[in-house]
Design a protein around this motif. Structure first.
Motif, short mmCIF file in Angstrom:
data_model
loop_
_atom_site.label_atom_id
_atom_site.label_comp_id
_atom_site.label_asym_id
_atom_site.label_seq_id
_atom_site.Cartn_x
_atom_site.Cartn_y
_atom_site.Cartn_z
N SER A 74 -69.50 5.04 18.78
CA SER A 74 -69.60 3.75 18.08
C SER A 74 -71.02 3.52 17.57
O SER A 74 -71.22 3.07 16.43
N ALA A 75 -72.02 3.85 18.39
CA ALA A 75 -73.42 3.68 17.97
C ALA A 75 -73.75 4.61 16.81
O ALA A 75 -74.44 4.20 15.86
N LEU A 76 -73.26 5.84 16.85
CA LEU A 76 -73.48 6.77 15.74
C LEU A 76 -72.84 6.27 14.45
O LEU A 76 -73.45 6.31 13.38
N VAL A 77 -71.61 5.77 14.55
CA VAL A 77 -70.91 5.26 13.36
C VAL A 77 -71.64 4.04 12.79
O VAL A 77 -71.83 3.93 11.58
N LYS A 78 -72.08 3.14 13.64
CA LYS A 78 -72.81 1.95 13.15
C LYS A 78 -74.10 2.36 12.45
O LYS A 78 -74.45 1.80 11.41
N LYS A 79 -74.82 3.31 13.02
CA LYS A 79 -76.05 3.81 12.40
C LYS A 79 -75.73 4.45 11.04
O LYS A 79 -76.43 4.22 10.06
N ALA A 80 -74.66 5.23 10.99
CA ALA A 80 -74.24 5.87 9.74
C ALA A 80 -73.81 4.85 8.70
O ALA A 80 -74.13 4.98 7.52
N GLU A 81 -73.08 3.82 9.12
CA GLU A 81 -72.65 2.77 8.19
C GLU A 81 -73.85 2.02 7.62
O GLU A 81 -73.87 1.69 6.43
N LYS A 82 -74.85 1.77 8.43
CA LYS A 82 -76.07 1.10 7.95
C LYS A 82 -76.76 1.98 6.91
O LYS A 82 -77.21 1.49 5.88
N PHE A 83 -76.83 3.29 7.18
CA PHE A 83 -77.41 4.22 6.23
C PHE A 83 -76.64 4.16 4.90
O PHE A 83 -77.23 4.08 3.83
N CYS A 84 -75.31 4.18 4.97
CA CYS A 84 -74.46 4.13 3.77
C CYS A 84 -74.71 2.84 2.98
O CYS A 84 -74.82 2.87 1.76
N TYR A 85 -74.79 1.74 3.68
CA TYR A 85 -75.06 0.45 3.04
C TYR A 85 -76.40 0.51 2.30
O TYR A 85 -76.50 0.13 1.14
N ASN A 86 -77.43 1.00 2.99
CA ASN A 86 -78.78 1.07 2.40
C ASN A 86 -78.85 2.04 1.22
O ASN A 86 -79.70 1.88 0.34
N GLN A 87 -77.97 3.03 1.19
CA GLN A 87 -77.94 3.99 0.07
C GLN A 87 -77.10 3.49 -1.11
O GLN A 87 -76.98 4.18 -2.11
N GLY A 88 -76.48 2.33 -0.96
CA GLY A 88 -75.71 1.75 -2.05
C GLY A 88 -74.27 2.22 -2.16
O GLY A 88 -73.61 1.96 -3.17
N TYR A 89 -73.77 2.89 -1.14
CA TYR A 89 -72.36 3.28 -1.16
C TYR A 89 -71.48 2.03 -0.98
O TYR A 89 -71.88 1.08 -0.31
N ASN A 90 -70.30 2.05 -1.58
CA ASN A 90 -69.36 0.93 -1.47
C ASN A 90 -68.22 1.20 -0.50
O ASN A 90 -67.52 0.28 -0.10
N GLU A 91 -68.01 2.47 -0.18
CA GLU A 91 -66.94 2.82 0.74
C GLU A 91 -67.25 4.12 1.45
O GLU A 91 -68.12 4.88 1.03
N ILE A 92 -66.50 4.35 2.52
CA ILE A 92 -66.67 5.57 3.33
C ILE A 92 -65.31 6.24 3.45
O ILE A 92 -64.31 5.59 3.71
N TYR A 93 -65.31 7.53 3.26
CA TYR A 93 -64.12 8.36 3.42
C TYR A 93 -64.34 9.27 4.62
O TYR A 93 -65.46 9.74 4.88
N LEU A 94 -63.26 9.57 5.35
CA LEU A 94 -63.30 10.59 6.39
C LEU A 94 -61.91 11.14 6.58
O LEU A 94 -60.93 10.55 6.14
N HIS A 95 -61.85 12.27 7.22
CA HIS A 95 -60.56 12.78 7.68
C HIS A 95 -60.72 13.16 9.14
O HIS A 95 -61.79 13.55 9.59
N THR A 96 -59.65 12.96 9.87
CA THR A 96 -59.64 13.27 11.29
C THR A 96 -58.34 13.98 11.60
O THR A 96 -57.47 14.09 10.73
N GLN A 97 -58.22 14.45 12.82
CA GLN A 97 -57.01 15.13 13.21
C GLN A 97 -56.36 14.39 14.37
O GLN A 97 -57.03 14.07 15.36
N ASN A 98 -55.09 14.15 14.23
CA ASN A 98 -54.33 13.44 15.26
C ASN A 98 -54.20 14.25 16.55
O ASN A 98 -53.91 13.69 17.59
N ILE A 99 -54.46 15.55 16.47
CA ILE A 99 -54.37 16.37 17.68
C ILE A 99 -55.56 16.13 18.62
O ILE A 99 -55.52 16.51 19.78
#
Length: 188
Positions: free
Chosen positions: A113-138
């Protein structure tokens, strides 16, 4: 309680080999996969993918007691070549999360959660409007975690890894006229 700090890959004081080894070990544990150049080129070329491009970065969670890597998250401009998402995302407005891992010994301590929050702050500061990811249900708990972090499922793939594509908008408050100071108006 685990004491850790989050640093950017560019601030790393030890070899990139340690980062590569951490990532490849977790890929082996979680997915049973060895190094596959087609899917792991970013790990081989960490500097090219995460340090050199201005709008990309890579964060590491480091155990402050042992100095070992215990978690990671990479952020890159959206660069997938997929017909499914061709008109949905762009390099300019969309960031992608990659290599989000926490060593199983350290899970359920808020590190991801802390890593994701740090990454989201970085994305905000870089001017991104959205975040994409893919994960695996396994991966045990992966979908639950990303839902908890307010990511939404956009597409599911019926493949061997049960891949799920997700996205999240980055909220930007609209500028209001009363946010402008009187001094800036009087200066005109």
């Amino acid at each position: 309680m685990i004491n850790y700090k989050i640093i950017e890959l560019s601030e790393l004081k030890f070899s990139l080999y340690k980062v590569q080894k951490f990532l490849l070990n977790l890929i082996k544990k979680e997915y049973g996969l060895n190094y596959i150049p087609k899917f792991h080129k970013d790990i081989e070329l960490l500097k090219n993918f995460y340090i050199a491009p201005v709008r990309n970065t890579f964060f590491l969670a480091i155990n402050t007691k042992t100095n070992e890597i215990i978690g990671s998250i990479g952020i890159r401009e959206y660069d997938r070549k997929s017909e499914c998402f061709e008109n949905n995302f762009s390099r300019k407005s969309t960031a992608s999360f990659y290599r989000v891992f926490v060593d199983e010994k350290y899970r359920r301590n808020g590190i991801a959660s802390a890593l994701v929050k740090k990454a989201e702050k970085f994305c905000y500061n870089q001017g991104y409007n959205e975040i994409y990811l893919h994960t695996q249900n396994i991966v045990d708990g992966a979908l639950f975690f990303w839902n908890k972090m307010n990511f939404n499922i956009i597409f599911k793939v019926n493949d061997k890894l049960d891949t799920v594509h997700m996205s999240k908008n980055i909220y930007r408050a609209p500028l209001k006229l009363y946010d402008i100071s009187l001094t800036s108006i009087q200066a005109k």
